[in-house]
Design an enzyme around this catalytic site. Structure first.
Site, mmCIF file in Angstrom:
data_model
loop_
_atom_site.group_PDB
_atom_site.id
_atom_site.type_symbol
_atom_site.label_atom_id
_atom_site.label_comp_id
_atom_site.label_asym_id
_atom_site.label_seq_id
_atom_site.Cartn_x
_atom_site.Cartn_y
_atom_site.Cartn_z
ATOM 1 N N ALA A 159 6.577 -2.407 -10.689
ATOM 2 C CA ALA A 159 5.760 -1.866 -9.598
ATOM 3 C C ALA A 159 4.374 -1.483 -10.093
ATOM 4 O O ALA A 159 4.200 -1.093 -11.248
ATOM 5 C CB ALA A 159 6.444 -0.628 -9.014
ATOM 6 N N GLY A 160 3.402 -1.615 -9.198
ATOM 7 C CA GLY A 160 2.053 -1.109 -9.464
ATOM 8 C C GLY A 160 1.584 -0.468 -8.182
ATOM 9 O O GLY A 160 1.348 -1.159 -7.202
ATOM 10 N N VAL A 209 -7.572 1.831 6.840
ATOM 11 C CA VAL A 209 -8.791 1.029 6.984
ATOM 12 C C VAL A 209 -9.605 0.946 5.689
ATOM 13 O O VAL A 209 -10.790 0.641 5.706
ATOM 14 C CB VAL A 209 -9.666 1.565 8.148
ATOM 15 N N ARG A 215 -2.369 -10.873 -11.683
ATOM 16 C CA ARG A 215 -2.315 -12.240 -11.135
ATOM 17 C C ARG A 215 -2.871 -12.253 -9.712
ATOM 18 O O ARG A 215 -2.668 -11.304 -8.957
ATOM 19 C CB ARG A 215 -0.854 -12.727 -11.074
ATOM 20 N N GLY A 269 -6.116 -3.392 7.673
ATOM 21 C CA GLY A 269 -6.690 -3.984 8.888
ATOM 22 C C GLY A 269 -8.152 -4.336 8.677
ATOM 23 O O GLY A 269 -8.663 -5.315 9.224
ATOM 24 N N GLY A 273 0.833 -1.214 0.000
ATOM 25 C CA GLY A 273 0.000 0.000 0.000
ATOM 26 C C GLY A 273 0.863 1.258 0.000
ATOM 27 O O GLY A 273 0.428 2.325 0.444
ATOM 28 N N LYS A 274 2.067 1.131 -0.565
ATOM 29 C CA LYS A 274 3.014 2.260 -0.578
ATOM 30 C C LYS A 274 2.426 3.466 -1.315
ATOM 31 O O LYS A 274 2.513 4.595 -0.850
ATOM 32 C CB LYS A 274 4.322 1.835 -1.272
ATOM 33 N N GLN A 281 8.446 -2.401 -4.758
ATOM 34 C CA GLN A 281 8.572 -3.795 -4.287
ATOM 35 C C GLN A 281 8.594 -3.801 -2.749
ATOM 36 O O GLN A 281 8.069 -2.900 -2.141
ATOM 37 C CB GLN A 281 9.813 -4.477 -4.880
#
Ligand code: GDP
Ligand code: IMO
Ligand code: MG
Length: 423
Positions: A39-40, A413, A303, A332, A15-16, A224
């Site tokens: 990266a995505g 959240v 994927r 979470g 979640g960067k 990554q």
């Protein structure tokens, strides 16, 4: 004057992108330091979802400059598509996107080499995103690469041709025959290079040095995750760059003593996309629930991501290798509804109980030992303050803080910008 780092602590997709977007308002410069279009990074706001691959996740804010650092590898074709997407949303990227002259270029033949290498590995394949990352970094360290700054030289196309010819011979070396039309690929490539050349190329290490002198605030964005690091990850099932904190120094030219906060991002559980060992992986209904509720599909390749419980042995290792000063726990909300949560706190390794990550974590060597905790049933996605957190969530967070000896300062959240709670 400080440079802060934001890194993924697991196998990527923590979640960067979301958190960089949330934090950008506090910074003058957002700088990517390694990786490429493997990266995505997903950002969500105003009901729209954006996925970035090479462009830093601060690009949707007006003020911040977004820098693609020297440690990044750029595929001009994918980069152009990203720019076209930004243009659709009227983002004036030209005024706030800078590219390091020292960043390396991914050539069409790098992508084909990646495919040929993977196909030849059969069952032992890495599960690469096939974006040409490995071959491009190989040419970088082999001192054959073509850099962004070379595009300003008159002879770059000759150098391109020499390298592409060599790649074609290398592709022939592999048993796996990959069909490709190089002329067609090159047409797209050269067109995209022209778009790239319309952007501003800079000596980014000097730019960042001056920015620091002027007291500008810089956030380095990782791609990554630590367990995909070329040195410290689960080799050979890793990517080809240093995803850990040290990578920000070499990937931007920022000195180690200029780094202040190291933000370490992790999911409240674990995911992995591609091959390689994953001790806490689940093959049951619980894993299926995490994947479904968490919508765990790769942002780059689509994927399905493998899912499992949180692995504190691996997480502790990542905290140590990176010198993490603050943790941020993502997703979470996905754990709501589990009656019991499991957290791996040690491994049974060759008959012994250990709490550090050993050299080899293949399933035949490692069995996770779990601590069980009571789950919560409340929906977290509508919560806006930590005072609303259920008791069991607080217990989960406090347990992790104690084990990792590091504070958790943000709890996410939901995927939206607004679903972010500061502690
Ligand atoms: P990155 O590569 O680290 O930027 O992460 P990705 O974008 O590949 O994957 C993270 C996914 O989780 C994206 O689809 C995000 O929109 C989503 N996401 C981020 N934070 C949360 C969260 O707290 N809850 C939920 N449910 N989804 C989240
Ligand atoms: P972000 O930045 C998750 C994985 C691939 C494969 C291995 C090598 O979105 O977190 P490569 O394409 O580098 O040759 O692939 O690394 N991988 C990622 N997994 N998130 C990523 O990036 C990844 N980038 C590469 O699936 O297992
Ligand atoms: Mg991702």
């Amino acid at each position: 004057m400080a440079v802060n780092l934001l890194l993924g602590l697991q196998w990527g997709d923590e979640g960067k992108g979301k958190i960089v977007d949330v934090l950008t308002k506090n910074y003058d410069i957002i700088a990517r330091f390694q990786g490429g279009p493997n990266a995505g990074h997903t950002l969500e706001f105003d009901g729209i979802k954006h996925v970035l691959h090479t462009i830093p996740s601060g690009i949707f804010h007006d003020k911040a400059v977004n820098l693609v650092g020297n440690g990044v590898v750029i595929d001009p074709v994918i980069f152009k598509k990203e720019l076209d997407n930004l243009a659709k949303f009227n983002i004036d990227y030209k005024s706030k996107l800078l590219i390091s002259r020292k960043a390396h270029l991914i050539l069409p033949t790098h992508r084909i080499l990646d495919a040929a290498s993977e196909a030849s590995k059969g069952k032992a394949k890495i599960g690469s995103t096939l974006k040409g990352i490995g071959p491009t970094y190989m040419d970088k360290t082999g001192r054959n690469g073509i850099r962004v700054g070379d595009l300003e030289l008159s002879d770059w196309k000759e150098r391109y041709r020499t390298l592409a010819n060599k790649h074609e011979a290398m592709i022939d070396f592999y048993d796996a025959k990959i069909e490709y039309d190089l002329q067609e690929l090159e047409q797209d490539f050269f067109e995209a290079v022209e778009t790239l050349k319309s952007l501003t190329f800079i000596d980014s290490e000097e730019y960042l040095h001056q920015a620091q002198k002027e007291g500008k605030k810089i956030l380095a964005e990782g791609a990554q995750g630590s367990l995909l690091d070329i040195d410290f990850g689960t080799y050979p099932f890793v990517t080809s760059s240093n995803t850990t904190a040290a990578g920000a120094c070499t990937g931007l030219g920022v000195a180690p003593n200029k780094i202040k906060e190291v933000f370490g991002i992790f999911k409240a559980y674990t995911t992995r996309v591609g091959s390689g060992p994953f001790p806490t992986e689940l093959f049951d209904e619980d894993g299926e629930t995490m994947g479904r509720v968490g919508n765990e599909f790769g942002a780059t390749t689509g994927r399905p991501r493998r899912c499992g419980w949180l692995d504190l042995v691996a997480l502790k290792y990542a905290v140590h290798v990176n010198g993490v000063t603050q943790l941020m726990m993502m997703k979470g909300d996905v754990l709501s509804g589990f009656e019991t949560l499991k957290v791996c706190t040690a491994y049974k390794y060759k008959g012994e109980t250990i709490d550090h990550l050993p050299y080899n974590i293949e399933p035949e060597n490692v069995t996770p030992i779990y601590t069980e905790m009571k789950g919560w049933s409340e929906d977290l996605t509508k919560m806006s303050d930590k005072s609303q957190f259920p008791k069991e969530l607080n217990e989960y967070i406090e347990f992790l803080e104690k084990e990792l000896e590091t504070p958790i300062t943000i709890v996410s959240v939901g995927p939206d910008r607004t679903q972010t709670i500061h502690r």
